[in-house]
Design a protein around this motif. Structure first.
Motif, PDB file in Angstrom:
ATOM      1  N   UNK A  48      45.234  31.880  47.342  1.00  0.00           N
ATOM      2  CA  UNK A  48      45.380  32.969  46.384  1.00  0.00           C
ATOM      3  C   UNK A  48      44.421  34.111  46.738  1.00  0.00           C
ATOM      4  N   UNK A  49      44.954  35.319  46.677  1.00  0.00           N
ATOM      5  CA  UNK A  49      44.177  36.517  46.989  1.00  0.00           C
ATOM      6  C   UNK A  49      43.233  36.874  45.844  1.00  0.00           C
ATOM      7  N   UNK A  50      42.376  37.856  46.089  1.00  0.00           N
ATOM      8  CA  UNK A  50      41.477  38.329  45.035  1.00  0.00           C
ATOM      9  C   UNK A  50      42.280  38.893  43.859  1.00  0.00           C
ATOM     10  N   UNK A  51      43.326  39.655  44.149  1.00  0.00           N
ATOM     11  CA  UNK A  51      44.176  40.169  43.072  1.00  0.00           C
ATOM     12  C   UNK A  51      44.872  39.028  42.341  1.00  0.00           C
ATOM     13  N   UNK A  52      45.243  37.985  43.081  1.00  0.00           N
ATOM     14  CA  UNK A  52      45.884  36.836  42.453  1.00  0.00           C
ATOM     15  C   UNK A  52      44.953  36.106  41.507  1.00  0.00           C
ATOM     16  N   UNK A  53      43.705  35.923  41.931  1.00  0.00           N
ATOM     17  CA  UNK A  53      42.736  35.263  41.052  1.00  0.00           C
ATOM     18  C   UNK A  53      42.396  36.139  39.852  1.00  0.00           C
ATOM     19  N   UNK A  54      42.376  37.451  40.047  1.00  0.00           N
ATOM     20  CA  UNK A  54      42.128  38.345  38.914  1.00  0.00           C
ATOM     21  C   UNK A  54      43.209  38.176  37.852  1.00  0.00           C
ATOM     22  N   UNK A  55      44.440  38.064  38.299  1.00  0.00           N
ATOM     23  CA  UNK A  55      45.546  37.882  37.355  1.00  0.00           C
ATOM     24  C   UNK A  55      45.486  36.498  36.707  1.00  0.00           C
ATOM     25  N   UNK A  56      45.206  35.482  37.508  1.00  0.00           N
ATOM     26  CA  UNK A  56      45.189  34.121  36.974  1.00  0.00           C
ATOM     27  C   UNK A  56      44.067  33.934  35.954  1.00  0.00           C
ATOM     28  N   UNK A  57      42.920  34.550  36.172  1.00  0.00           N
ATOM     29  CA  UNK A  57      41.778  34.321  35.291  1.00  0.00           C
ATOM     30  C   UNK A  57      41.782  35.200  34.047  1.00  0.00           C
ATOM     31  N   UNK A  58      42.577  36.286  34.059  1.00  0.00           N
ATOM     32  CA  UNK A  58      42.568  37.204  32.912  1.00  0.00           C
ATOM     33  C   UNK A  58      43.925  37.410  32.266  1.00  0.00           C
ATOM     34  N   UNK A  59      45.007  37.209  33.030  1.00  0.00           N
ATOM     35  CA  UNK A  59      46.331  37.530  32.522  1.00  0.00           C
ATOM     36  C   UNK A  59      46.650  39.004  32.565  1.00  0.00           C
ATOM     37  N   UNK A  60      45.758  39.828  33.108  1.00  0.00           N
ATOM     38  CA  UNK A  60      45.958  41.275  33.150  1.00  0.00           C
ATOM     39  C   UNK A  60      46.882  41.667  34.307  1.00  0.00           C
ATOM     40  N   UNK A  61      47.342  42.905  34.277  1.00  0.00           N
ATOM     41  CA  UNK A  61      48.047  43.489  35.412  1.00  0.00           C
ATOM     42  C   UNK A  61      47.038  43.671  36.546  1.00  0.00           C
ATOM     43  N   UNK A  62      47.415  43.302  37.756  1.00  0.00           N
ATOM     44  CA  UNK A  62      46.490  43.430  38.878  1.00  0.00           C
ATOM     45  C   UNK A  62      47.148  44.141  40.044  1.00  0.00           C
ATOM     46  N   UNK A  63      46.297  44.719  40.879  1.00  0.00           N
ATOM     47  CA  UNK A  63      46.753  45.488  42.033  1.00  0.00           C
ATOM     48  C   UNK A  63      46.022  44.999  43.270  1.00  0.00           C
TER      49      UNK A  63
ATOM     50  N   UNK B 210      36.130  31.018  40.885  1.00  0.00           N
ATOM     51  CA  UNK B 210      37.081  31.701  40.002  1.00  0.00           C
ATOM     52  C   UNK B 210      36.563  31.827  38.578  1.00  0.00           C
ATOM     53  N   UNK B 211      35.822  30.840  38.125  1.00  0.00           N
ATOM     54  CA  UNK B 211      35.296  30.898  36.757  1.00  0.00           C
ATOM     55  C   UNK B 211      34.326  32.061  36.599  1.00  0.00           C
ATOM     56  N   UNK B 212      33.467  32.272  37.584  1.00  0.00           N
ATOM     57  CA  UNK B 212      32.549  33.410  37.526  1.00  0.00           C
ATOM     58  C   UNK B 212      33.309  34.725  37.593  1.00  0.00           C
ATOM     59  N   UNK B 213      34.339  34.783  38.414  1.00  0.00           N
ATOM     60  CA  UNK B 213      35.158  35.987  38.468  1.00  0.00           C
ATOM     61  C   UNK B 213      35.772  36.278  37.103  1.00  0.00           C
ATOM     62  N   UNK B 214      36.212  35.232  36.419  1.00  0.00           N
ATOM     63  CA  UNK B 214      36.793  35.399  35.094  1.00  0.00           C
ATOM     64  C   UNK B 214      35.812  35.948  34.079  1.00  0.00           C
ATOM     65  N   UNK B 215      34.538  35.581  34.207  1.00  0.00           N
ATOM     66  CA  UNK B 215      33.516  36.116  33.303  1.00  0.00           C
ATOM     67  C   UNK B 215      33.428  37.630  33.451  1.00  0.00           C
ATOM     68  N   UNK B 216      33.359  38.105  34.686  1.00  0.00           N
ATOM     69  CA  UNK B 216      33.234  39.537  34.946  1.00  0.00           C
ATOM     70  C   UNK B 216      34.488  40.277  34.505  1.00  0.00           C
ATOM     71  N   UNK B 217      35.624  39.839  34.995  1.00  0.00           N
ATOM     72  CA  UNK B 217      36.859  40.583  34.758  1.00  0.00           C
ATOM     73  C   UNK B 217      37.324  40.458  33.319  1.00  0.00           C
ATOM     74  N   UNK B 218      37.075  39.306  32.708  1.00  0.00           N
ATOM     75  CA  UNK B 218      37.438  39.142  31.310  1.00  0.00           C
ATOM     76  C   UNK B 218      36.715  40.129  30.424  1.00  0.00           C
ATOM     77  N   UNK B 219      35.431  40.388  30.722  1.00  0.00           N
ATOM     78  CA  UNK B 219      34.667  41.355  29.938  1.00  0.00           C
ATOM     79  C   UNK B 219      35.251  42.757  30.085  1.00  0.00           C
ATOM     80  N   UNK B 220      35.708  43.099  31.272  1.00  0.00           N
ATOM     81  CA  UNK B 220      36.281  44.418  31.496  1.00  0.00           C
ATOM     82  C   UNK B 220      37.616  44.569  30.776  1.00  0.00           C
ATOM     83  N   UNK B 221      38.440  43.541  30.834  1.00  0.00           N
ATOM     84  CA  UNK B 221      39.727  43.587  30.138  1.00  0.00           C
ATOM     85  C   UNK B 221      39.514  43.664  28.632  1.00  0.00           C
ATOM     86  N   UNK B 222      38.586  42.879  28.111  1.00  0.00           N
ATOM     87  CA  UNK B 222      38.292  42.932  26.680  1.00  0.00           C
ATOM     88  C   UNK B 222      37.817  44.324  26.260  1.00  0.00           C
ATOM     89  N   UNK B 223      37.142  45.032  27.174  1.00  0.00           N
ATOM     90  CA  UNK B 223      36.635  46.363  26.865  1.00  0.00           C
ATOM     91  C   UNK B 223      37.709  47.435  26.904  1.00  0.00           C
TER      92      UNK B 223
END
Length: 384
Positions: A292-307, A257-270
């Protein structure tokens, strides 16, 4: 068998606001390639195809992949683009048709990158690959003849190539905004160009565009920033990402999850607003030790809206369904989808194949009608 939803007050029917866009519900039409736009020009039939989904109540329609203006972005002549005048006119007709039906629509911007040549063989165009690599072959549905040809290394992308592609994405997004599209979607998964910069198997660069995971996010993030600048602050940006690649369904861009947060966090910041987590099943656990699903981890690691997307209402994933035969029966996983939405594991549900089987699938869900079976022979072949 048939399946029905559980209640008319389903979490699927809750409204959602994303920047300047109001969605009436959480149901999204997932992008699906149709190859029904001769010469890249969406026809009147394409416009009516999307209109029918809007009339059926779908909250947001994400179109099939739309080609950006770059020589190796697409290898099929009947995939639509946004840069030819006739194509722009066709998309304006589609946008107007969807809006007349009360719907909202986003184009999915697409560059196939390393996978150029998979749809049709074209030998005189160089694919765009971060390091000239197709990727390590693994579990794939591609024919061996194509894999044998594709794994031959090509030249790596130059800084000029990278700059040209960024400009092409931004120009496509600006055109879409001018045509009246309500949001911009970006295909950043499945082994295509943006995803190939994230995947260590295809990105072996040692410059600013590659290296560790943080640096491998630089190019996708630069594309997002350019699109955000082109469309302004009110239009939402959706970004499809995936662990799996078409080169190898077992591949991953993040092992934790931490690595996922690195990728997705950069996209959200952009500038990304919605992370579209493409998986073969929407409820599949993304990492060991958690449901937790992939969308669930995306939300948990970034706080963004996920689908979430993947086999909603169906018993087999797209890949498995193609191997098993033309017909995929419906399955009662709607209650599971509602439970996860209701628990705020993710925020939106993208539905693909059932939108082909039933243009009014959102209405079907709302009224608790039986879900349809998906028949590839009937539902993938035509614009119904």
């Amino acid at each position: 068998m048939t399946a029905t939803v559980t209640a008319t007050d389903s979490p699927l029917l809750r409204p959602l606001r994303i920047r300047g866009l109001d969605l009436p519900n959480r149901v999204v039409m997932s992008p699906m390639t149709r190859t029904a736009s001769p010469g890249g020009v969406p026809t009147a039939e394409v416009a009516q195809y999307y209109r029918r989904r809007a009339e059926g109540g779908t909250g947001l329609i994400v179109t099939e992949g739309v080609v950006i203006d770059h020589p190796s972005a697409m290898d099929h002549p009947d995939v639509p683009n946004l840069h030819d005048r006739a194509a722009r006119d066709g998309w304006r007709r589609a946008v107007d048709a969807v809006h007349e039906a009360g719907g909202r629509i986003a184009p999915q911007l697409w560059h196939v990158g390393p996978l150029f040549g998979a749809m049709r063989r074209i030998d005189d165009v160089r694919p765009m690959r971060p390091s000239g690599l197709w990727g390590e072959p693994g579990v794939t549905s591609y024919p061996q003849e194509y894999v044998d040809r594709a794994v031959t290394p090509t030249a790596s992308m130059t800084d000029t190539d990278i700059a040209d592609v960024i400009v092409a994405y931004a120009e496509a997004a600006g055109t879409a905004a001018n045509l009246g599209f309500d949001a911009i979607a970006i295909h950043g998964g499945h082994g295509y160009l943006l995803d190939s910069f994230l995947w260590a198997s295809t990105n072996r660069r040692d410059d600013a565009w590659g290296g560790d995971l943080q640096r491998r996010t630089a190019f996708p993030a630069a594309v997002v920033r350019a699109i955000r600048e082109a469309v302004g602050e009110q239009i939402p940006i959706l970004y499809r990402f995936s662990q799996h690649k078409q080169q190898d369904y077992t591949a991953r861009i993040a092992d934790t999850p931490e690595e996922l947060g690195v990728v997705l966090g950069a996209l959200v910041d952009a500038g990304v607003d919605v992370l579209d987590a493409s998986a073969r099943r929407f409820d599949a656990p993304a990492f060991e030790g958690s449901d937790l699903s992939l969308a669930g981890w995306a939300k948990r690691t970034t706080g963004a809206i996920t689908m979430a997307v993947g086999s909603v209402g169906l018993g087999k994933s797209l890949h498995d369904g193609r191997l098993a035969g033309p017909t995929v029966e419906s399955v009662d996983n709607i209650a599971e989808l509602e439970q996860r939405l209701g628990a705020d594991e993710f925020d939106l549900a993208a539905i693909g194949r059932l939108h082909l089987a039933d243009p009014r699938i959102t209405e079907t869900l709302r009224e608790r009608r039986p879900l349809p079976e998906f028949d590839r022979r009937k539902h993938e072949a035509v614009l119904t």
